[in-house]
Design a protein around this motif. Sequence first.
Motif, PDB file in Angstrom:
ATOM      1  N   LEU A 183      26.302  11.129 -32.751  1.00  0.00           N
ATOM      2  CA  LEU A 183      25.028  11.621 -32.227  1.00  0.00           C
ATOM      3  C   LEU A 183      23.849  11.132 -33.057  1.00  0.00           C
ATOM      4  O   LEU A 183      22.753  10.921 -32.533  1.00  0.00           O
ATOM      5  CB  LEU A 183      25.028  13.153 -32.202  1.00  0.00           C
ATOM      6  CG  LEU A 183      25.723  13.854 -31.040  1.00  0.00           C
ATOM      7  CD1 LEU A 183      25.738  15.359 -31.282  1.00  0.00           C
ATOM      8  CD2 LEU A 183      25.045  13.533 -29.722  1.00  0.00           C
ATOM      9  N   PHE A 184      24.078  10.957 -34.367  1.00  0.00           N
ATOM     10  CA  PHE A 184      22.974  10.717 -35.277  1.00  0.00           C
ATOM     11  C   PHE A 184      23.013   9.267 -35.774  1.00  0.00           C
ATOM     12  O   PHE A 184      23.686   8.950 -36.758  1.00  0.00           O
ATOM     13  CB  PHE A 184      23.031  11.703 -36.449  1.00  0.00           C
ATOM     14  CG  PHE A 184      22.895  13.131 -36.010  1.00  0.00           C
ATOM     15  CD1 PHE A 184      21.656  13.706 -35.820  1.00  0.00           C
ATOM     16  CD2 PHE A 184      24.028  13.897 -35.757  1.00  0.00           C
ATOM     17  CE1 PHE A 184      21.527  15.022 -35.404  1.00  0.00           C
ATOM     18  CE2 PHE A 184      23.916  15.220 -35.340  1.00  0.00           C
ATOM     19  CZ  PHE A 184      22.662  15.775 -35.160  1.00  0.00           C
ATOM     20  N   LEU A 227      23.679  17.595 -24.989  1.00  0.00           N
ATOM     21  CA  LEU A 227      23.645  17.586 -26.454  1.00  0.00           C
ATOM     22  C   LEU A 227      23.021  16.279 -26.911  1.00  0.00           C
ATOM     23  O   LEU A 227      23.256  15.230 -26.302  1.00  0.00           O
ATOM     24  CB  LEU A 227      25.058  17.665 -27.030  1.00  0.00           C
ATOM     25  CG  LEU A 227      25.992  18.767 -26.540  1.00  0.00           C
ATOM     26  CD1 LEU A 227      27.339  18.631 -27.239  1.00  0.00           C
ATOM     27  CD2 LEU A 227      25.391  20.120 -26.784  1.00  0.00           C
ATOM     28  N   GLY A 285      21.140  13.899 -30.436  1.00  0.00           N
ATOM     29  CA  GLY A 285      20.745  13.712 -31.823  1.00  0.00           C
ATOM     30  C   GLY A 285      19.638  12.684 -31.899  1.00  0.00           C
ATOM     31  O   GLY A 285      19.675  11.664 -31.191  1.00  0.00           O
ATOM     32  N   ASN A 311      16.634  20.979 -37.049  1.00  0.00           N
ATOM     33  CA  ASN A 311      16.653  19.862 -37.987  1.00  0.00           C
ATOM     34  C   ASN A 311      17.772  20.088 -39.004  1.00  0.00           C
ATOM     35  O   ASN A 311      17.767  21.080 -39.735  1.00  0.00           O
ATOM     36  CB  ASN A 311      15.307  19.755 -38.701  1.00  0.00           C
ATOM     37  CG  ASN A 311      15.233  18.536 -39.617  1.00  0.00           C
ATOM     38  OD1 ASN A 311      16.117  17.683 -39.614  1.00  0.00           O
ATOM     39  ND2 ASN A 311      14.177  18.464 -40.402  1.00  0.00           N
ATOM     40  N   VAL A 312      18.738  19.152 -39.045  1.00  0.00           N
ATOM     41  CA  VAL A 312      19.852  19.266 -39.995  1.00  0.00           C
ATOM     42  C   VAL A 312      19.733  18.221 -41.104  1.00  0.00           C
ATOM     43  O   VAL A 312      20.675  18.013 -41.870  1.00  0.00           O
ATOM     44  CB  VAL A 312      21.205  19.148 -39.272  1.00  0.00           C
ATOM     45  CG1 VAL A 312      21.375  20.277 -38.271  1.00  0.00           C
ATOM     46  CG2 VAL A 312      21.382  17.795 -38.589  1.00  0.00           C
ATOM     47  N   TYR A 337      18.915  17.876 -34.036  1.00  0.00           N
ATOM     48  CA  TYR A 337      19.956  18.190 -33.069  1.00  0.00           C
ATOM     49  C   TYR A 337      19.315  18.840 -31.858  1.00  0.00           C
ATOM     50  O   TYR A 337      18.517  19.771 -31.984  1.00  0.00           O
ATOM     51  CB  TYR A 337      20.986  19.137 -33.684  1.00  0.00           C
ATOM     52  CG  TYR A 337      22.042  19.619 -32.716  1.00  0.00           C
ATOM     53  CD1 TYR A 337      22.905  18.734 -32.090  1.00  0.00           C
ATOM     54  CD2 TYR A 337      22.189  20.982 -32.442  1.00  0.00           C
ATOM     55  CE1 TYR A 337      23.884  19.179 -31.211  1.00  0.00           C
ATOM     56  CE2 TYR A 337      23.168  21.438 -31.570  1.00  0.00           C
ATOM     57  CZ  TYR A 337      24.011  20.528 -30.957  1.00  0.00           C
ATOM     58  OH  TYR A 337      24.970  20.977 -30.078  1.00  0.00           O
ATOM     59  N   LEU A 386      27.709  22.356 -33.576  1.00  0.00           N
ATOM     60  CA  LEU A 386      27.442  21.158 -34.362  1.00  0.00           C
ATOM     61  C   LEU A 386      27.712  21.495 -35.816  1.00  0.00           C
ATOM     62  O   LEU A 386      27.009  22.327 -36.415  1.00  0.00           O
ATOM     63  CB  LEU A 386      26.002  20.677 -34.217  1.00  0.00           C
ATOM     64  CG  LEU A 386      25.695  19.509 -35.164  1.00  0.00           C
ATOM     65  CD1 LEU A 386      26.248  18.204 -34.620  1.00  0.00           C
ATOM     66  CD2 LEU A 386      24.219  19.393 -35.481  1.00  0.00           C
ATOM     67  N   PHE A 434      27.590  20.727 -39.727  1.00  0.00           N
ATOM     68  CA  PHE A 434      26.830  19.889 -40.647  1.00  0.00           C
ATOM     69  C   PHE A 434      26.976  20.432 -42.066  1.00  0.00           C
ATOM     70  O   PHE A 434      27.538  21.505 -42.285  1.00  0.00           O
ATOM     71  CB  PHE A 434      25.361  19.774 -40.218  1.00  0.00           C
ATOM     72  CG  PHE A 434      24.535  21.041 -40.359  1.00  0.00           C
ATOM     73  CD1 PHE A 434      23.695  21.222 -41.445  1.00  0.00           C
ATOM     74  CD2 PHE A 434      24.579  22.034 -39.387  1.00  0.00           C
ATOM     75  CE1 PHE A 434      22.919  22.374 -41.571  1.00  0.00           C
ATOM     76  CE2 PHE A 434      23.809  23.182 -39.503  1.00  0.00           C
ATOM     77  CZ  PHE A 434      22.982  23.357 -40.604  1.00  0.00           C
ATOM     78  N   ARG A 465      28.317  16.427 -39.008  1.00  0.00           N
ATOM     79  CA  ARG A 465      27.404  16.114 -37.907  1.00  0.00           C
ATOM     80  C   ARG A 465      28.134  15.676 -36.647  1.00  0.00           C
ATOM     81  O   ARG A 465      27.666  14.814 -35.907  1.00  0.00           O
ATOM     82  CB  ARG A 465      26.369  15.072 -38.347  1.00  0.00           C
ATOM     83  CG  ARG A 465      25.450  15.570 -39.463  1.00  0.00           C
ATOM     84  CD  ARG A 465      24.346  14.590 -39.774  1.00  0.00           C
ATOM     85  NE  ARG A 465      23.494  15.088 -40.854  1.00  0.00           N
ATOM     86  CZ  ARG A 465      22.432  14.457 -41.329  1.00  0.00           C
ATOM     87  NH1 ARG A 465      22.077  13.293 -40.797  1.00  0.00           N
ATOM     88  NH2 ARG A 465      21.719  14.970 -42.315  1.00  0.00           N
ATOM     89  N   GLU A 466      29.270  16.294 -36.411  1.00  0.00           N
ATOM     90  CA  GLU A 466      29.990  16.097 -35.156  1.00  0.00           C
ATOM     91  C   GLU A 466      29.977  17.401 -34.383  1.00  0.00           C
ATOM     92  O   GLU A 466      29.991  18.492 -34.962  1.00  0.00           O
ATOM     93  CB  GLU A 466      31.417  15.638 -35.416  1.00  0.00           C
ATOM     94  CG  GLU A 466      31.484  14.260 -36.059  1.00  0.00           C
ATOM     95  CD  GLU A 466      32.895  13.767 -36.291  1.00  0.00           C
ATOM     96  OE1 GLU A 466      33.060  12.559 -36.554  1.00  0.00           O
ATOM     97  OE2 GLU A 466      33.841  14.591 -36.237  1.00  0.00           O
ATOM     98  N   ALA A 467      29.927  17.296 -33.048  1.00  0.00           N
ATOM     99  CA  ALA A 467      29.783  18.473 -32.193  1.00  0.00           C
ATOM    100  C   ALA A 467      31.025  18.691 -31.352  1.00  0.00           C
ATOM    101  O   ALA A 467      31.743  17.742 -31.011  1.00  0.00           O
ATOM    102  CB  ALA A 467      28.558  18.317 -31.289  1.00  0.00           C
TER     103      ALA A 467
END
Length: 278
Positions: free
Chosen positions: A29-30, A47, A49, A80-81, A127, A206, A208, A234-236
């Motif tokens: 995602l990121f 969802l 990122g 915000n992560v 996210y 999610l 993190f 950072r995986e959902a």
Amino acid sequence: MEQRYATSPEQITGATTQELRDRFLVQDLFVPGEVNVTYTHHDRIVLGGAVPGDAPLPLPTYDEIRSEYFLEHREVGIVNVGGAGTVTTDGEVHELPKGACLYVGRGVREVVFANAGSGDEGPAAFYLFSAPAHTDYPTVLTLPGQGTVRELGDQVTSNRRSLNQYIHENGVKSCQIVMGVTSLHPGSMWNTMPAHTHDRRTECYLYFDVPADARVVHLCGQPSETRHLVVGDREAVISPSWSVHSGVGTAAYSFVWAMAGENQSFDDMDGFPVTAMR
């Protein structure tokens, strides 16, 4: 926009590990300089990122949602992560430190993500959790610690955690979205025990702040026939209404939980003691 179609419990009975991951785990995602989104047909949730680089990063629209702009028929919760950043909504700038949550209502035409300086936490990493909306609610920023905080669990059972509710029926108003952040205390690894289902809502996690050499084992499936996913930083995870959701990590971590569906009652859940699970 990647699409994931809805699934039934019967479909995962004989699923391989890779098939489970393909259906329920959302990775990558990121990506620096990109907005990446996944559309799940479970409650029509999106969802996403967004990791801005040197230049601001706008939220695009997508042919799959058949809208002139992303929030024409939708709302979105943003957490915000990563490092400090800003989100600009139709010209209004909102500063989001790590852990802050921004609700953006239906009808906002322009959403732009940007970094706000270079700190030890690296670039901002936003996210996104979006659901269809039937009316307009105002954009609201909630800083870490300003939501409704619940202290749950116990160190004795390795699940002491702080749950921060941001978007919910007694907090920031939305059409469907319920959203918050939970952080495990040092020495605690279990989340969401006892495990439960939400028969009227889809929930997505999610994970993190998972150390590079750690993983979270996320339980899913029906309580009588559980499966698991091994999840990194950072995986959902997409958790359909019929699936339990619980997990244990090899170290402490945090996660964004977010739901959409028929109601917004946080406590509308069906719990299952671990002794009754298989």
